[in-house]
Scaffold this motif. Structure first.
Motif, PDB file in Angstrom:
ATOM      1  N   GLY A  17       0.815  -1.208   0.000  1.00  0.00           N
ATOM      2  CA  GLY A  17       0.000   0.000   0.000  1.00  0.00           C
ATOM      3  C   GLY A  17       0.849   1.258   0.000  1.00  0.00           C
ATOM      4  O   GLY A  17       2.056   1.219  -0.265  1.00  0.00           O
ATOM      5  N   GLU A  18       0.231   2.385   0.325  1.00  0.00           N
ATOM      6  CA  GLU A  18       0.929   3.662   0.295  1.00  0.00           C
ATOM      7  C   GLU A  18       1.921   3.819   1.443  1.00  0.00           C
ATOM      8  O   GLU A  18       2.907   4.535   1.314  1.00  0.00           O
ATOM      9  CB  GLU A  18      -0.081   4.817   0.321  1.00  0.00           C
ATOM     10  CG  GLU A  18      -0.859   4.983  -0.971  1.00  0.00           C
ATOM     11  CD  GLU A  18      -1.627   6.284  -0.972  1.00  0.00           C
ATOM     12  OE1 GLU A  18      -1.797   6.882   0.110  1.00  0.00           O
ATOM     13  OE2 GLU A  18      -2.042   6.710  -2.060  1.00  0.00           O
ATOM     14  N   GLY A  19       1.689   3.202   2.566  1.00  0.00           N
ATOM     15  CA  GLY A  19       2.594   3.316   3.696  1.00  0.00           C
ATOM     16  C   GLY A  19       2.282   4.527   4.551  1.00  0.00           C
ATOM     17  O   GLY A  19       1.553   5.439   4.154  1.00  0.00           O
ATOM     18  N   GLN A  20       2.864   4.554   5.744  1.00  0.00           N
ATOM     19  CA  GLN A  20       2.595   5.602   6.715  1.00  0.00           C
ATOM     20  C   GLN A  20       3.422   6.854   6.419  1.00  0.00           C
ATOM     21  O   GLN A  20       4.616   6.779   6.150  1.00  0.00           O
ATOM     22  CB  GLN A  20       2.919   5.106   8.121  1.00  0.00           C
ATOM     23  CG  GLN A  20       2.709   6.139   9.215  1.00  0.00           C
ATOM     24  CD  GLN A  20       3.124   5.624  10.566  1.00  0.00           C
ATOM     25  OE1 GLN A  20       3.545   4.483  10.710  1.00  0.00           O
ATOM     26  NE2 GLN A  20       3.010   6.476  11.586  1.00  0.00           N
ATOM     27  N   VAL A  21       2.776   8.014   6.479  1.00  0.00           N
ATOM     28  CA  VAL A  21       3.476   9.279   6.300  1.00  0.00           C
ATOM     29  C   VAL A  21       4.113   9.671   7.631  1.00  0.00           C
ATOM     30  O   VAL A  21       3.423   9.801   8.649  1.00  0.00           O
ATOM     31  CB  VAL A  21       2.520  10.396   5.833  1.00  0.00           C
ATOM     32  CG1 VAL A  21       3.253  11.735   5.789  1.00  0.00           C
ATOM     33  CG2 VAL A  21       1.943  10.052   4.467  1.00  0.00           C
ATOM     34  N   ALA A  22       5.451   9.834   7.630  1.00  0.00           N
ATOM     35  CA  ALA A  22       6.159  10.221   8.842  1.00  0.00           C
ATOM     36  C   ALA A  22       6.404  11.720   8.887  1.00  0.00           C
ATOM     37  O   ALA A  22       6.309  12.339   9.949  1.00  0.00           O
ATOM     38  CB  ALA A  22       7.486   9.474   8.940  1.00  0.00           C
ATOM     39  N   LEU A  23       6.744  12.303   7.752  1.00  0.00           N
ATOM     40  CA  LEU A  23       7.019  13.738   7.645  1.00  0.00           C
ATOM     41  C   LEU A  23       6.431  14.246   6.341  1.00  0.00           C
ATOM     42  O   LEU A  23       6.427  13.523   5.340  1.00  0.00           O
ATOM     43  CB  LEU A  23       8.529  14.010   7.672  1.00  0.00           C
ATOM     44  CG  LEU A  23       9.287  13.621   8.944  1.00  0.00           C
ATOM     45  CD1 LEU A  23      10.785  13.677   8.706  1.00  0.00           C
ATOM     46  CD2 LEU A  23       8.894  14.514  10.117  1.00  0.00           C
ATOM     47  N   HIS A  24       5.983  15.500   6.342  1.00  0.00           N
ATOM     48  CA  HIS A  24       5.361  16.021   5.125  1.00  0.00           C
ATOM     49  C   HIS A  24       5.570  17.531   5.020  1.00  0.00           C
ATOM     50  O   HIS A  24       5.448  18.269   6.010  1.00  0.00           O
ATOM     51  CB  HIS A  24       3.857  15.719   5.126  1.00  0.00           C
ATOM     52  CG  HIS A  24       3.143  16.235   3.921  1.00  0.00           C
ATOM     53  ND1 HIS A  24       3.352  15.714   2.650  1.00  0.00           N
ATOM     54  CD2 HIS A  24       2.242  17.236   3.764  1.00  0.00           C
ATOM     55  CE1 HIS A  24       2.600  16.370   1.780  1.00  0.00           C
ATOM     56  NE2 HIS A  24       1.923  17.300   2.435  1.00  0.00           N
TER      57      HIS A  24
END
Length: 265
Positions: A17-24
């Motif tokens: 899947g897309e995976g977890q966003v850690a920083l943006h």
């Protein structure tokens, strides 16, 4: 110097899947020779941000430039030499258990090719600075948590890195040792090292005034105390990666063991 231009990190999803966003959407500039505090609640992304600065991870979006090298475009073979210009203090120390305190601290100098005859004085002096001259022969398991942390700090600064990133470097130290350690790090900064320190201690931030970056839920929510004119003079803009780029290294590069270890550990 360190420059983030709309940079972010999404961890890979083993399931595809897309995976977890850690920083943006991180956008900031740290001039050469600056000292910056990094604050935020647990889970805000401080450790991940420091790993990006340390070049242990690459951004999955945007661009990061560290000491003149753009990470999205750098070949994997260029990363180990770049990391040797960066000192890092980790929360879990990462001391080699089979080396005594002296040899753990000497390791960066030996990797850089320094002769034994020339490195001994530097290692002895930095161990004295952190109050561990008498513990030079002790193995990590023979040291307390605070002593191990001081060895890790000594190892990070002994080679006088151009950039130093530290993740809660005083977390296991008593107030006296914490202030002594911060005095050492500020002296390194005075000599030209760019320093970034993640901390939960407002007391230290108050005692050693410097610009403060604050993260919340993976975003930079404030950056207080920096000089906007200085940032503008250096240029806060960085060209984005070329269209279609996925911030990946060329396929003909060999895998970098250090990078793989960071991702797996």
């Amino acid at each position: 110097m360190v420059r983030f231009s709309d940079a972010g990190l999404r961890y890979p999803d083993p399931a595809g899947g897309e995976g977890q966003v850690a920083l943006h959407g991180l956008r900031f500039f740290l001039p050469p020779g600056s000292f910056t505090w990094l604050t935020g609640a647990s889970g805000a992304g401080k450790t991940t941000l420091l790993r990006l600065m340390q070049c242990a991870l690459r951004p999955s979006e945007g661009e990061i430039e560290v000491l003149g090298v753009r990470l999205s475009r750098a070949r994997r073979s260029a990363l180990p030499p770049l990391r040797r210009r960066i000192g890092a203090v980790f929360q879990d120390y990462r001391l080699l258990p089979y080396l005594n305190a002296f040899d753990n601290v000497a390791l960066p100098l030996r990797l850089a090719g320094r002769l034994e005859s020339s490195l001994r004085a530097d290692v002895t002096e930095i161990l004295r600075w952190v109050g561990l001259a008498s513990r030079a022969d002790a193995l990590p398991q023979q040291l307390s948590g605070g002593e191990q942390q001081r060895v890790a700090i000594a190892r990070a600064v002994v080679a006088r890195p151009e950039l130093l990133v530290a993740d809660e470097p005083t977390g296991n130290l008593d107030p006296r040792q914490a202030h002594r350690t911060l005095a050492l790090l500020t002296e390194m900064n005075r000599l030209g090292t760019t320093v970034v320190i993640a901390t939960h201690s407002q007391e230290l931030v108050d005692a050693f005034p410097a610009p403060v970056m604050r993260l919340s839920h993976g975003r930079l929510v404030s950056f207080e105390g920096h000089d906007p004119g200085e940032v503008e003079a250096y240029g806060a803009e960085t060209s984005p990666p070329a269209p279609g780029s996925k911030n990946e290294t060329e396929p003909d590069d060999e895998a970098d063991p250090d990078e793989e270890d960071e991702r797996n550990g």
